[in-house]
Design an enzyme around this catalytic site. Structure first.
Site, PDB file in Angstrom:
ATOM      1  N   GLY A  14      40.012  40.569  32.873  1.00 35.76           N
ATOM      2  CA  GLY A  14      40.991  40.167  31.925  1.00 35.76           C
ATOM      3  C   GLY A  14      42.293  41.186  31.189  1.00 35.76           C
ATOM      4  CG  HIS A  40      46.092  43.449  36.883  1.00 37.07           C
ATOM      5  ND1 HIS A  40      46.653  44.757  36.203  1.00 37.07           N
ATOM      6  CD2 HIS A  40      45.424  43.583  37.376  1.00 37.07           C
ATOM      7  CE1 HIS A  40      45.375  45.154  36.781  1.00 37.07           C
ATOM      8  NE2 HIS A  40      44.673  45.264  37.344  1.00 37.07           N
ATOM      9  CB  THR A  41      44.779  35.839  36.851  1.00 39.98           C
ATOM     10  OG1 THR A  41      44.490  37.149  38.105  1.00 39.98           O
ATOM     11  CG2 THR A  41      45.340  34.984  37.337  1.00 39.98           C
ATOM     12  CD  GLN A 221      42.336  49.718  41.152  1.00 41.08           C
ATOM     13  OE1 GLN A 221      42.471  50.705  40.445  1.00 41.08           O
ATOM     14  NE2 GLN A 221      42.640  48.315  41.365  1.00 41.08           N
ATOM     15  CB  SER A 409      39.851  36.366  25.975  1.00 37.44           C
ATOM     16  OG  SER A 409      40.418  35.522  27.044  1.00 37.44           O
TER      17      SER A 409
HETATM   18  P1  GDP Z   1      42.080  41.645  35.752  1.00 36.33           P
HETATM   19  O1  GDP Z   1      42.163  42.346  37.012  1.00 36.33           O
HETATM   20  O2  GDP Z   1      41.418  43.056  34.888  1.00 36.33           O
HETATM   21  O3  GDP Z   1      43.068  41.546  35.139  1.00 36.33           O
HETATM   22  O4  GDP Z   1      41.534  40.630  35.875  1.00 36.33           O
HETATM   23  P2  GDP Z   1      41.403  39.309  36.531  1.00 36.33           P
HETATM   24  O5  GDP Z   1      43.018  38.485  37.014  1.00 36.33           O
HETATM   25  O6  GDP Z   1      41.380  39.371  38.377  1.00 36.33           O
HETATM   26  O7  GDP Z   1      40.286  38.229  36.703  1.00 36.33           O
HETATM   27  C1  GDP Z   1      40.403  37.675  35.495  1.00 36.33           C
HETATM   28  C2  GDP Z   1      40.556  36.389  35.233  1.00 36.33           C
HETATM   29  O8  GDP Z   1      39.403  35.529  34.504  1.00 36.33           O
HETATM   30  C3  GDP Z   1      41.785  35.746  35.961  1.00 36.33           C
HETATM   31  O9  GDP Z   1      41.633  34.507  36.824  1.00 36.33           O
HETATM   32  C4  GDP Z   1      41.416  34.974  34.544  1.00 36.33           C
HETATM   33  O10 GDP Z   1      42.829  34.259  34.215  1.00 36.33           O
HETATM   34  C5  GDP Z   1      40.943  34.448  33.482  1.00 36.33           C
HETATM   35  N1  GDP Z   1      40.438  34.451  32.649  1.00 36.33           N
HETATM   36  C6  GDP Z   1      40.912  35.793  31.680  1.00 36.33           C
HETATM   37  N2  GDP Z   1      40.786  35.408  30.438  1.00 36.33           N
HETATM   38  C7  GDP Z   1      39.669  34.463  30.614  1.00 36.33           C
HETATM   39  C8  GDP Z   1      39.316  34.277  29.627  1.00 36.33           C
HETATM   40  O11 GDP Z   1      39.110  34.888  28.350  1.00 36.33           O
HETATM   41  N3  GDP Z   1      38.671  33.140  29.410  1.00 36.33           N
HETATM   42  C9  GDP Z   1      38.553  32.101  31.111  1.00 36.33           C
HETATM   43  N4  GDP Z   1      38.313  31.091  30.981  1.00 36.33           N
HETATM   44  N5  GDP Z   1      39.637  32.748  32.276  1.00 36.33           N
HETATM   45  C10 GDP Z   1      39.721  33.850  31.568  1.00 36.33           C
HETATM   46  P1  IMO Z   2      41.709  45.171  38.168  1.00 38.88           P
HETATM   47  O1  IMO Z   2      42.797  45.663  38.639  1.00 38.88           O
HETATM   48  C1  IMO Z   2      37.812  44.727  41.033  1.00 38.88           C
HETATM   49  C2  IMO Z   2      36.666  47.888  44.218  1.00 38.88           C
HETATM   50  C3  IMO Z   2      36.774  47.100  45.705  1.00 38.88           C
HETATM   51  C4  IMO Z   2      35.735  48.251  46.277  1.00 38.88           C
HETATM   52  C5  IMO Z   2      35.879  49.480  45.564  1.00 38.88           C
HETATM   53  C6  IMO Z   2      37.101  50.435  46.650  1.00 38.88           C
HETATM   54  O2  IMO Z   2      42.121  43.928  39.976  1.00 38.88           O
HETATM   55  O3  IMO Z   2      40.725  45.081  38.463  1.00 38.88           O
HETATM   56  P2  IMO Z   2      39.587  50.191  47.024  1.00 38.88           P
HETATM   57  O4  IMO Z   2      40.312  48.982  47.801  1.00 38.88           O
HETATM   58  O5  IMO Z   2      40.029  50.641  45.882  1.00 38.88           O
HETATM   59  O6  IMO Z   2      39.075  51.182  48.091  1.00 38.88           O
HETATM   60  O7  IMO Z   2      37.839  48.761  46.785  1.00 38.88           O
HETATM   61  O8  IMO Z   2      36.937  48.755  44.619  1.00 38.88           O
HETATM   62  N1  IMO Z   2      37.878  47.047  43.474  1.00 38.88           N
HETATM   63  C7  IMO Z   2      38.150  46.126  42.594  1.00 38.88           C
HETATM   64  N2  IMO Z   2      37.222  45.028  41.965  1.00 38.88           N
HETATM   65  N3  IMO Z   2      39.613  44.379  41.078  1.00 38.88           N
HETATM   66  C8  IMO Z   2      40.030  45.335  41.073  1.00 38.88           C
HETATM   67  O9  IMO Z   2      41.024  45.485  40.707  1.00 38.88           O
HETATM   68  C9  IMO Z   2      39.635  46.154  42.434  1.00 38.88           C
HETATM   69  N4  IMO Z   2      40.183  47.283  42.876  1.00 38.88           N
HETATM   70  C10 IMO Z   2      39.264  47.379  43.682  1.00 38.88           C
HETATM   71  O10 IMO Z   2      36.364  45.138  46.202  1.00 38.88           O
HETATM   72  O11 IMO Z   2      34.382  47.315  45.406  1.00 38.88           O
HETATM   73 MG    MG Z   3      41.885  41.607  39.619  1.00 37.94          MG
END
Ligand code: GDP
Ligand code: IMO
Ligand code: MG
Length: 429
Positions: A14, A40-41, A221, A409
């Site tokens: 998150g 990153h969402t 990551q 959160s």
């Molecule tokens: P990041 O890569 O660390 O930025 O995380 P991602 O965006 O890949 O995945 C996190 C997901 O969880 C996204 O869809 C967010 O919108 C969602 N999210 C973040 N915080 C919360 C929370 O506190 N509750 C819920 N239900 N969803 C959340």
């Molecule tokens: P955020 O920033 C979750 C994982 C891939 C795979 C391994 C290697 O959104 O948290 P790569 O493409 O780097 O060669 O993949 O790492 N991986 C992630 N998993 N969130 C990420 O980024 C990731 N970036 C890479 O799924 O297992």
């Molecule tokens: Mg992510």
């Protein structure tokens, strides 16, 4: 000063949401590693945005955003992101800066990633196939192309030389994707990149620091995907722990103040590799459904399981986490009991230390159980309103990790955050 925000698990904790919220109190947000493997969402005015390369501060008009030297950039992805954001933030380009030392992902890097993965069969990493590994290999192998090169008249010659090296390697593989069709969009995107603010970022950052600006380094990551300390070889190719900030931005450790670490209230992993607390079957499916756990970059279902305090404590130690944020607390509604791994039983020996090898040993997590609750956490507006059992869970986690919780959160929105530490900014709902 520089604060760092990073993931403590296997990514997707998150980070995007939290950086978007915290950006209100920073002047600069700087990505220091990773590349378009990140997703990153953020939710801005109810619209879902997924950022891959651009730092998550872009939706704050006072914030400058830097893509640091430690990042690997796919020009096509970067350009797509810019085109998607400009209609929402018309001044984006005036606030976006790119280090001339950041490395480029070229079309044949993507082909190499795909070929290497398919040749590994069952042992594949589960890469996002964005060309990350091959691009970092060329960086450390001293063959890479950097952003600064696109301004040189020798760019095409350097590109062709690198491509020729790649083609020699690709000739050894059976399955090679059609990278030729990626070349025209690549060169179009390179053309557009030339008009970006390409800077000598280490001097640029030094200047910001001299002006007294506050900088937040945004990790991608998670700590368990770190190239040195993660579950090797099932990791990414960069240093995701706090140490990566200094080399990924060109700043000294003495400038780093807080390290903000993020963990989900449970745990997920996408891609292959060890995951001691993974829940397979109905419980895992229920967590995936409740948390909408599908990859932001690839759409793959994320593997789900209980929080792993052994791995978390290791990550907290590696980065010197000073503030902890627990996300997705609302997702735990309805689960009873809730479990947390507090030790590993490795073939009869109980330990709280993360072992060197998690791949070829049998790890049975030792769990502590917490009762569930009835009132939905997503509806709570303050930390005090949280169910008592969840508060005891938080106290236990903070004590185990020997760190303090800054926020909980409890929803996807920017302000769905419950403040725990008084000195942190207050979310407005
Ligand atoms: P990041 O890569 O660390 O930025 O995380 P991602 O965006 O890949 O995945 C996190 C997901 O969880 C996204 O869809 C967010 O919108 C969602 N999210 C973040 N915080 C919360 C929370 O506190 N509750 C819920 N239900 N969803 C959340
Ligand atoms: P955020 O920033 C979750 C994982 C891939 C795979 C391994 C290697 O959104 O948290 P790569 O493409 O780097 O060669 O993949 O790492 N991986 C992630 N998993 N969130 C990420 O980024 C990731 N970036 C890479 O799924 O297992
Ligand atoms: Mg992510």
């Amino acid at each position: 000063m520089i604060d760092v925000l990073l993931g403590l698990q296997w990514g997707d904790e998150g980070k995007g949401k939290i950086v978007d919220f915290l950006a209100a109190k920073y002047d600069v947000i700087a990505r220091f590693q990773g590349g378009p493997n990140a997703g990153h969402t953020l939710y801005v005015n109810g619209n879902k945005i997924v950022l891959h390369t651009i730092p998550s501060g872009v939706f704050h008009q006072h914030c400058l955003n830097l893509i640091g030297n430690g990042v690997v950039i796919d020009p096509v992805t970067l350009n797509k992101e810019i085109e998607a954001i400009v209609p929402l933030q018309s001044d984006l380009l005036s606030r976006l800066f790119v280090s001339q030392r950041a490395h480029l992902i070229v079309p044949t890097h993507r082909a190499l990633d795909a070929a290497s993965e398919s040749s590994k069969g069952h042992e594949k990493i589960g890469s996002t196939l964005k060309g990350i590994g091959p691009a970092y290999m060329d960086k450390t192998g001293r063959n890479g192309l950097r952003v600064g090169d696109i301004l040189s008249k020798n760019f095409h010659r350097k590109y062709e030389a690198l491509k020729a090296k790649h083609l020699e390697i690709l000739a050894r593989y059976e399955h090679v994707i059609n990278w030729e069709e990626l070349e025209a969009p690549f060169f179009d995107a390179i053309e557009k990149m030339r008009s970006l603010q390409i800077v000598n970022a280490e001097y640029w950052l030094e200047d910001q620091l001299k002006k007294g600006k506050n900088i937040l380094a945004e990790g991608a990551q998670g700590s368990m995907l770190d190239i040195d300390f993660g579950t090797y070889p099932y990791v990414t190719s960069s240093n995701t722990v706090a140490g990566g900030v200094c080399s990924g931005l060109g700043v000294s450790p003495s400038k780093v103040r807080d390290v903000i670490g993020i963990t989900k209230a449970y745990c997920t992993r996408v891609g292959s590799g060890p995951f001691p607390t993974e829940l397979v079957g109905e419980e895992g499916d229920a967590l995936r459904k409740a948390g909408a756990e599908f990859g932001a970059t690839t759409g793959r279902p994320r593997r789900c399981g209980w929080i792993d305090l052994v791995a978390l404590k290791y990550a907290v130690m590696l980065s010197g986490v000073t503030k902890l944020i627990i996300t997705k607390a609302d997702v735990m509604d309805g689960f009873n009991p809730i479990k947390a791994a507090v030790a590993y039983n490795i073939e009869g020996k109980v330990t709280k230390e993360l072992p060197y090898d998690l791949c070829d040993v049998d790890i049975a997590p030792v769990y502590k159980e917490f009762p569930g609750w009835d009132n939905p956490i997503g509806l709570c507006k303050t930390f005090d309103e949280l169910p008592e059992v969840f508060k005891s869970y938080c106290t236990y986690v903070a004590q185990y990790l020997n760190t303090n919780i800054a926020y909980i959160s409890n929803g996807t929105g920017r302000d769905q955050l419950l403040k725990v530490m008084s000195e942190m900014p207050t979310p407005t709902r």
